[in-house]
Design an enzyme around this catalytic site. Sequence first.
Site, mmCIF file in Angstrom:
data_model
loop_
_atom_site.group_PDB
_atom_site.id
_atom_site.type_symbol
_atom_site.label_atom_id
_atom_site.label_comp_id
_atom_site.label_asym_id
_atom_site.label_seq_id
_atom_site.Cartn_x
_atom_site.Cartn_y
_atom_site.Cartn_z
ATOM 1 N N HIS A 216 0.800 -1.243 -0.110
ATOM 2 C CA HIS A 216 -0.174 -0.090 -0.052
ATOM 3 C C HIS A 216 0.943 1.333 -0.014
ATOM 4 O O HIS A 216 1.995 1.308 0.804
ATOM 5 C CB HIS A 216 -1.174 -0.172 1.162
ATOM 6 C CG HIS A 216 -0.573 -0.027 2.678
ATOM 7 N ND1 HIS A 216 -0.075 1.372 3.219
ATOM 8 C CD2 HIS A 216 -0.183 -0.990 3.515
ATOM 9 C CE1 HIS A 216 0.176 0.816 4.511
ATOM 10 N NE2 HIS A 216 0.052 -0.281 4.519
ATOM 11 N N HIS B 226 3.266 2.753 12.542
ATOM 12 C CA HIS B 226 2.629 3.823 12.983
ATOM 13 C C HIS B 226 2.959 4.944 14.126
ATOM 14 O O HIS B 226 2.176 5.677 14.182
ATOM 15 C CB HIS B 226 1.293 3.238 13.518
ATOM 16 C CG HIS B 226 0.360 2.453 12.584
ATOM 17 N ND1 HIS B 226 -0.821 1.986 12.915
ATOM 18 C CD2 HIS B 226 0.464 2.055 11.149
ATOM 19 C CE1 HIS B 226 -1.374 1.435 12.062
ATOM 20 N NE2 HIS B 226 -0.458 1.380 10.784
ATOM 21 N N GLU C 260 -5.016 1.827 2.409
ATOM 22 C CA GLU C 260 -5.203 0.809 3.360
ATOM 23 C C GLU C 260 -5.163 1.074 4.950
ATOM 24 O O GLU C 260 -5.977 0.507 5.503
ATOM 25 C CB GLU C 260 -3.804 -0.110 3.151
ATOM 26 C CG GLU C 260 -3.890 -1.540 4.105
ATOM 27 C CD GLU C 260 -3.439 -1.334 5.417
ATOM 28 O OE1 GLU C 260 -3.670 -2.303 6.174
ATOM 29 O OE2 GLU C 260 -2.584 -0.293 5.821
ATOM 30 N N GLU C 261 -4.511 2.330 5.244
ATOM 31 C CA GLU C 261 -4.114 2.651 6.377
ATOM 32 C C GLU C 261 -5.659 2.928 7.150
ATOM 33 O O GLU C 261 -5.955 2.582 8.488
ATOM 34 C CB GLU C 261 -3.397 3.616 6.837
ATOM 35 C CG GLU C 261 -1.978 3.397 6.544
ATOM 36 C CD GLU C 261 -1.373 2.283 7.461
ATOM 37 O OE1 GLU C 261 -2.351 1.556 8.316
ATOM 38 O OE2 GLU C 261 -0.224 1.996 7.245
ATOM 39 N N ASP D 242 6.055 0.888 6.849
ATOM 40 C CA ASP D 242 4.583 0.515 6.790
ATOM 41 C C ASP D 242 4.383 1.599 5.664
ATOM 42 O O ASP D 242 3.846 2.682 6.010
ATOM 43 C CB ASP D 242 3.951 0.498 8.044
ATOM 44 C CG ASP D 242 2.491 0.188 7.899
ATOM 45 O OD1 ASP D 242 2.025 -0.291 6.778
ATOM 46 O OD2 ASP D 242 1.851 0.367 8.812
#
Length: 473
Positions: A284, A428, A330-331, A296
């Site tokens: 993503h 995150h 996606e998040e 991420d």
Amino acid sequence: MRALIIFFCLLISGLSLTAQTEKTEDSLKIRSIYDMSLLNGKSYEWLDHLSNEIGGRLSGSFNAQKAVEYTKAELEKLGLNKVWLQPVMVPKWTRGEREFAYVQTGPGETRNVNITALGGSIATPDGGTKAKVIEVQGIEQLAEYGRENIEGKIVFYNRPMRADLIQTFESYGGCVDQRYSGAEEAAKYGAAGVIVRSMNLRLDDFPHTGSMSYGDTPVEDRIPAAAISTNDAEYLSSILKIQEDLELYFKLNCEQHEDVQSYNVIGEITGSQYPEEIMVVGGHLDSWDLGDGAHDDGAGVVQSMEVLRLMKELNYKPKRTIRVVLFMNEENGLRGGNKYAEVAESKNENHIFALESDAGGFTPRGFQFTAEDTQFARILSWKHLFKPYLIHYFELGGSGADIGPLKGNGTVLAGLRPDSQRYFDYHHASNDTFEHVNKRELELGAATMTSLIYLIDKYGLKNISTSKVERPD
């Protein structure tokens, strides 16, 4: 009769020799893939640009659009058969000015604590929110306290990730409901706000954001929600034990906007024999805004791009169509994954396999699969080819969020599984930055993904008897 026996012996010998030849060819091909990735890789250079020249790529942001334009241009340089953008409407949430919080233990006695707004939270009132705190170990404990003990207070969810679980994603799954649904549930009891212990196995000062939802909570009843660092969660919990009437103040400045248009970035090498059979590899493109999204999921994005680049560099002409998809959102919504599956269904596309990398750029350990038993048996027959690279984890049980909507109709789904012990140190948080990604580990992951795609392209995934000799279909 003797001639017939000799014929069958020769046939069996021929089949055995063919199988052995194919194993040797596969071993050499996979070796060349690893050599190319480690000696002439591009993934680390791409990640450097995504992380350091663009930065955090929250859906709907200017940086997200820059990432779309950059990755599309880089895919076009590879000489793929097709590169295109797939429009998708995504949510737009902005953090605003940096959050601020302190614990007040007495008149004029305060200590600042590290917090960050959860993605999707409303802002606090202009003057902030200040209230007494009630600590709980999970959503289910709210009912034990009831409205009479919660109303007007800040609910502090403090259930930690379990350190005794070797599979860290299992540990994450055991407490992430506090982050996602904590505000929705606390609002039912009249809470003034929510503070959630960061999803992190390490004790540090980095608060970790992530998506949250208010569910069906009316707008006027929604309450602000933030994550607190693990060190400050420990402090707050310890001080509450000796001073139950302390107050916590926090100020959030976030805002939810109207949806905006963004894009999935897609490129493909069209199959030479079975172009209608599509294999997807992806990650993503969006990330949270605190760091630069290197692990991420910048790592997954560049590894997926590298799969197609390696095949082009090695002059490998796939039988089946291999498509890289860089999913948006996606998040905080999964809009990109859902849109891709929706369009694929409308076009009646035949996806036989999808692989996602969304667990960081750490040393690859193997894969998890969603597959039927006979499909998984075929995949397991290739496991020995990965042994020289210390890849040993081939298990049923999962894949990736973005490719999840493709499940069904016999599509095999897979997720790259790197070593996860350090992943939640960065997940995150503001320390998810380029310098925490190891070049060699990232390149090993790209080669591992390419090798699996190569094998599935060569042999296919049609259901077979596990007793049959493995050979190209």
